[in-house]
Write a protein that holds these residues in place. Structure first.
Motif, PDB file in Angstrom:
ATOM      1  N   LEU A  15       0.815  -1.215   0.000  1.00  0.00           N
ATOM      2  CA  LEU A  15       0.000   0.000   0.000  1.00  0.00           C
ATOM      3  C   LEU A  15       0.851   1.268   0.000  1.00  0.00           C
ATOM      4  CD1 LEU A  15      -2.770  -1.042   2.568  1.00  0.00           C
ATOM      5  CD2 LEU A  15      -2.799  -1.223   0.081  1.00  0.00           C
ATOM      6  N   ASP A  16       2.155   1.112   0.114  1.00  0.00           N
ATOM      7  CA  ASP A  16       3.070   2.251   0.158  1.00  0.00           C
ATOM      8  C   ASP A  16       3.785   2.367  -1.190  1.00  0.00           C
ATOM      9  OD1 ASP A  16       4.983   4.148   0.571  1.00  0.00           O
ATOM     10  OD2 ASP A  16       5.976   3.131   2.248  1.00  0.00           O
ATOM     11  N   PRO A  17       3.482   3.411  -1.984  1.00  0.00           N
ATOM     12  CA  PRO A  17       4.102   3.520  -3.304  1.00  0.00           C
ATOM     13  C   PRO A  17       5.622   3.612  -3.241  1.00  0.00           C
ATOM     14  CG  PRO A  17       2.921   5.534  -2.734  1.00  0.00           C
ATOM     15  CD  PRO A  17       2.531   4.508  -1.735  1.00  0.00           C
ATOM     16  N   HIS A  18       6.166   4.300  -2.231  1.00  0.00           N
ATOM     17  CA  HIS A  18       7.616   4.412  -2.122  1.00  0.00           C
ATOM     18  C   HIS A  18       8.244   3.050  -1.869  1.00  0.00           C
ATOM     19  CE1 HIS A  18      11.578   5.616  -0.563  1.00  0.00           C
ATOM     20  NE2 HIS A  18      11.413   6.702  -1.294  1.00  0.00           N
ATOM     21  N   SER A  19       7.592   2.235  -1.044  1.00  0.00           N
ATOM     22  CA  SER A  19       8.089   0.889  -0.763  1.00  0.00           C
ATOM     23  C   SER A  19       8.055   0.025  -2.025  1.00  0.00           C
ATOM     24  CB  SER A  19       7.249   0.246   0.347  1.00  0.00           C
ATOM     25  OG  SER A  19       7.631  -1.098   0.561  1.00  0.00           O
ATOM     26  N   LEU A  20       6.973   0.115  -2.777  1.00  0.00           N
ATOM     27  CA  LEU A  20       6.855  -0.654  -4.017  1.00  0.00           C
ATOM     28  C   LEU A  20       7.926  -0.264  -5.024  1.00  0.00           C
ATOM     29  CD1 LEU A  20       2.975  -0.562  -4.411  1.00  0.00           C
ATOM     30  CD2 LEU A  20       4.354  -2.655  -4.294  1.00  0.00           C
ATOM     31  N   LEU A  21       8.135   1.033  -5.172  1.00  0.00           N
ATOM     32  CA  LEU A  21       9.083   1.511  -6.176  1.00  0.00           C
ATOM     33  C   LEU A  21      10.525   1.245  -5.771  1.00  0.00           C
ATOM     34  CD1 LEU A  21       7.254   4.841  -7.025  1.00  0.00           C
ATOM     35  CD2 LEU A  21       7.489   2.855  -8.525  1.00  0.00           C
ATOM     36  N   SER A  22      10.814   1.346  -4.478  1.00  0.00           N
ATOM     37  CA  SER A  22      12.184   1.082  -4.031  1.00  0.00           C
ATOM     38  C   SER A  22      12.515  -0.394  -4.158  1.00  0.00           C
ATOM     39  CB  SER A  22      12.369   1.537  -2.578  1.00  0.00           C
ATOM     40  OG  SER A  22      11.524   0.808  -1.711  1.00  0.00           O
ATOM     41  N   THR A  23      11.514  -1.270  -4.116  1.00  0.00           N
ATOM     42  CA  THR A  23      11.749  -2.709  -4.222  1.00  0.00           C
ATOM     43  C   THR A  23      11.785  -3.175  -5.669  1.00  0.00           C
ATOM     44  OG1 THR A  23      10.621  -3.058  -2.107  1.00  0.00           O
ATOM     45  CG2 THR A  23      10.948  -4.989  -3.501  1.00  0.00           C
ATOM     46  N   PHE A  24      10.841  -2.688  -6.487  1.00  0.00           N
ATOM     47  CA  PHE A  24      10.696  -3.224  -7.842  1.00  0.00           C
ATOM     48  C   PHE A  24      10.995  -2.227  -8.961  1.00  0.00           C
ATOM     49  CE2 PHE A  24       7.615  -5.699  -5.233  1.00  0.00           C
ATOM     50  CZ  PHE A  24       8.244  -6.924  -5.333  1.00  0.00           C
ATOM     51  N   GLY A  25      11.086  -0.934  -8.653  1.00  0.00           N
ATOM     52  CA  GLY A  25      11.340   0.053  -9.686  1.00  0.00           C
ATOM     53  C   GLY A  25      10.200   0.154 -10.685  1.00  0.00           C
ATOM     54  N   ALA A  26      10.528   0.398 -11.949  1.00  0.00           N
ATOM     55  CA  ALA A  26       9.503   0.561 -12.983  1.00  0.00           C
ATOM     56  C   ALA A  26       8.673  -0.705 -13.162  1.00  0.00           C
ATOM     57  CB  ALA A  26      10.157   0.959 -14.302  1.00  0.00           C
ATOM     58  N   LEU A  27       9.270  -1.867 -12.923  1.00  0.00           N
ATOM     59  CA  LEU A  27       8.519  -3.121 -13.032  1.00  0.00           C
ATOM     60  C   LEU A  27       7.343  -3.126 -12.062  1.00  0.00           C
ATOM     61  CD1 LEU A  27       8.169  -5.982 -14.148  1.00  0.00           C
ATOM     62  CD2 LEU A  27       9.783  -6.778 -12.392  1.00  0.00           C
ATOM     63  N   GLY A  28       7.544  -2.527 -10.885  1.00  0.00           N
ATOM     64  CA  GLY A  28       6.461  -2.453  -9.912  1.00  0.00           C
ATOM     65  C   GLY A  28       5.284  -1.650 -10.422  1.00  0.00           C
ATOM     66  N   VAL A  29       5.560  -0.609 -11.213  1.00  0.00           N
ATOM     67  CA  VAL A  29       4.494   0.195 -11.805  1.00  0.00           C
ATOM     68  C   VAL A  29       3.653  -0.675 -12.730  1.00  0.00           C
ATOM     69  CG1 VAL A  29       3.976   2.173 -13.280  1.00  0.00           C
ATOM     70  CG2 VAL A  29       5.854   2.304 -11.637  1.00  0.00           C
ATOM     71  N   PHE A  30       4.319  -1.448 -13.572  1.00  0.00           N
ATOM     72  CA  PHE A  30       3.595  -2.326 -14.492  1.00  0.00           C
ATOM     73  C   PHE A  30       2.733  -3.336 -13.743  1.00  0.00           C
ATOM     74  CE2 PHE A  30       3.292  -6.448 -16.576  1.00  0.00           C
ATOM     75  CZ  PHE A  30       2.636  -6.111 -17.752  1.00  0.00           C
ATOM     76  N   VAL A  31       3.312  -4.011 -12.771  1.00  0.00           N
ATOM     77  CA  VAL A  31       2.595  -5.071 -12.051  1.00  0.00           C
ATOM     78  C   VAL A  31       1.391  -4.518 -11.294  1.00  0.00           C
ATOM     79  CG1 VAL A  31       2.775  -6.774 -10.193  1.00  0.00           C
ATOM     80  CG2 VAL A  31       4.616  -6.560 -11.862  1.00  0.00           C
ATOM     81  N   VAL A  32       1.588  -3.405 -10.592  1.00  0.00           N
ATOM     82  CA  VAL A  32       0.501  -2.830  -9.797  1.00  0.00           C
ATOM     83  C   VAL A  32      -0.632  -2.352 -10.695  1.00  0.00           C
ATOM     84  CG1 VAL A  32      -0.155  -0.893  -8.313  1.00  0.00           C
ATOM     85  CG2 VAL A  32       1.882  -2.229  -7.796  1.00  0.00           C
ATOM     86  N   LEU A  33      -0.311  -1.660 -11.783  1.00  0.00           N
ATOM     87  CA  LEU A  33      -1.360  -1.158 -12.670  1.00  0.00           C
ATOM     88  C   LEU A  33      -2.084  -2.298 -13.375  1.00  0.00           C
ATOM     89  CD1 LEU A  33      -0.212   1.594 -11.992  1.00  0.00           C
ATOM     90  CD2 LEU A  33      -0.402   2.198 -14.400  1.00  0.00           C
ATOM     91  N   PHE A  34      -1.356  -3.334 -13.751  1.00  0.00           N
ATOM     92  CA  PHE A  34      -2.009  -4.496 -14.365  1.00  0.00           C
ATOM     93  C   PHE A  34      -2.975  -5.141 -13.387  1.00  0.00           C
ATOM     94  CE2 PHE A  34      -2.542  -8.898 -15.488  1.00  0.00           C
ATOM     95  CZ  PHE A  34      -2.684  -8.877 -16.871  1.00  0.00           C
ATOM     96  N   ALA A  35      -2.531  -5.315 -12.138  1.00  0.00           N
ATOM     97  CA  ALA A  35      -3.383  -5.962 -11.131  1.00  0.00           C
ATOM     98  C   ALA A  35      -4.580  -5.092 -10.774  1.00  0.00           C
ATOM     99  CB  ALA A  35      -2.568  -6.282  -9.883  1.00  0.00           C
ATOM    100  N   GLU A  36      -4.349  -3.767 -10.654  1.00  0.00           N
ATOM    101  CA  GLU A  36      -5.438  -2.889 -10.234  1.00  0.00           C
ATOM    102  C   GLU A  36      -6.506  -2.745 -11.316  1.00  0.00           C
ATOM    103  OE1 GLU A  36      -6.234   1.543  -8.351  1.00  0.00           O
ATOM    104  OE2 GLU A  36      -4.598   1.245  -9.753  1.00  0.00           O
ATOM    105  N   THR A  37      -6.100  -2.724 -12.566  1.00  0.00           N
ATOM    106  CA  THR A  37      -7.063  -2.504 -13.648  1.00  0.00           C
ATOM    107  C   THR A  37      -7.537  -3.797 -14.309  1.00  0.00           C
ATOM    108  OG1 THR A  37      -5.276  -2.210 -15.266  1.00  0.00           O
ATOM    109  CG2 THR A  37      -6.102  -0.236 -14.171  1.00  0.00           C
ATOM    110  N   GLY A  38      -6.857  -4.912 -14.027  1.00  0.00           N
ATOM    111  CA  GLY A  38      -7.225  -6.150 -14.703  1.00  0.00           C
ATOM    112  C   GLY A  38      -7.719  -7.258 -13.810  1.00  0.00           C
ATOM    113  N   LEU A  39      -7.329  -7.241 -12.543  1.00  0.00           N
ATOM    114  CA  LEU A  39      -7.686  -8.328 -11.635  1.00  0.00           C
ATOM    115  C   LEU A  39      -8.507  -7.773 -10.474  1.00  0.00           C
ATOM    116  CD1 LEU A  39      -4.160 -10.024 -11.478  1.00  0.00           C
ATOM    117  CD2 LEU A  39      -6.019 -10.478 -13.100  1.00  0.00           C
TER     118      LEU A  39
END
Length: 216
Positions: A15-39
């Motif tokens: 739930l923390d965007p900074h935590s997601l981005l520091s862990t996964f970088g740009a890949l995290g953006v793809f995964v989160v947006l895919f999950a939020e809009t598709g699943l």
């Protein structure tokens, strides 16, 4: 190196965007947006605040603790938003009405009701575009469109238009703000906290509205 990477993953807060981005970088953006809009399971993910924060992090200095590449983030954001919406549409088309009839999950059911109301009120094209900017609704409208039989060509055209406007627009808004603030690294955490708080406002207003309607 490996142990620190494992520790960072274990400490991840989805739930923390900074935590997601520091862990996964740009890949995290793809995964989160895919999950939020598709699943449907991704309705709780922080799409808006993640995009804005990613844009901010593209303006930090390369020597800072976390710096992202703007082209990589834009590509990841667009791909996640567009592929996720298309996947959600196909899931709804194959799963049918039973997929969205979930009285056991009140918040998700509220999102379905709002998405149906948007389709009825605004019409297919405008609802698909506007839904991108409304948390929860953007999660359920895509499978709902497939369930109610919106033609694939119509859905695809409008979801691409809305998806690009949302994913690229919010990211570039964060980038624009960061570019205007000297030494953005010093103020990054307070700004991210404000972004997260603002992104939660629609959810809090919806909860308040739901409670008020239940009392009446």
């Amino acid at each position: 190196m490996r142990s620190s990477s494992v520790a960072a993953t274990l400490a991840l807060n989805p739930l923390d965007p900074h935590s997601l981005l520091s862990t996964f970088g740009a890949l995290g953006v793809f995964v989160v947006l895919f999950a939020e809009t598709g699943l449907l399971i991704g309705f709780f993910l922080p799409g808006d605040s993640l995009l804005f924060t990613a844009g901010l992090l593209c303006t930090t200095s390369a020597r800072s603790g976390l710096h992202l590449s703007l082209p990589a983030v834009l590509v990841a954001a667009a791909a996640g938003a567009l592929l996720g919406a298309q996947a959600g549409y196909l899931i709804g088309r194959r799963g049918g009405p039973a997929l969205l009839d979930r009285p056991d999950r009140p918040r998700l059911q509220q999102g379905v009701d709002r998405a149906r109301a948007a389709l009825d009120h605004y019409g297919t094209a405008k609802a698909i575009v506007l839904a991108r900017f409304i948390p929860l609704v953007r999660t359920v409208l895509n499978p709902l469109a497939g369930t109610v039989g919106v033609p694939a060509r119509v859905f695809t055209g409008w979801q691409v238009a809305g998806g690009l406007a949302w994913s690229l627009g919010v990211t570039l808004a964060g980038y624009g703000l960061g570019s205007r603030i000297p030494n953005i690294d010093r103020y990054l955490l307070p700004i991210v906290a404000v972004v997260v708080a603002v992104s939660l406002l629609p959810v809090l207003l919806e909860v308040r509205r739901s409670r008020a309607s239940m009392r009446s």
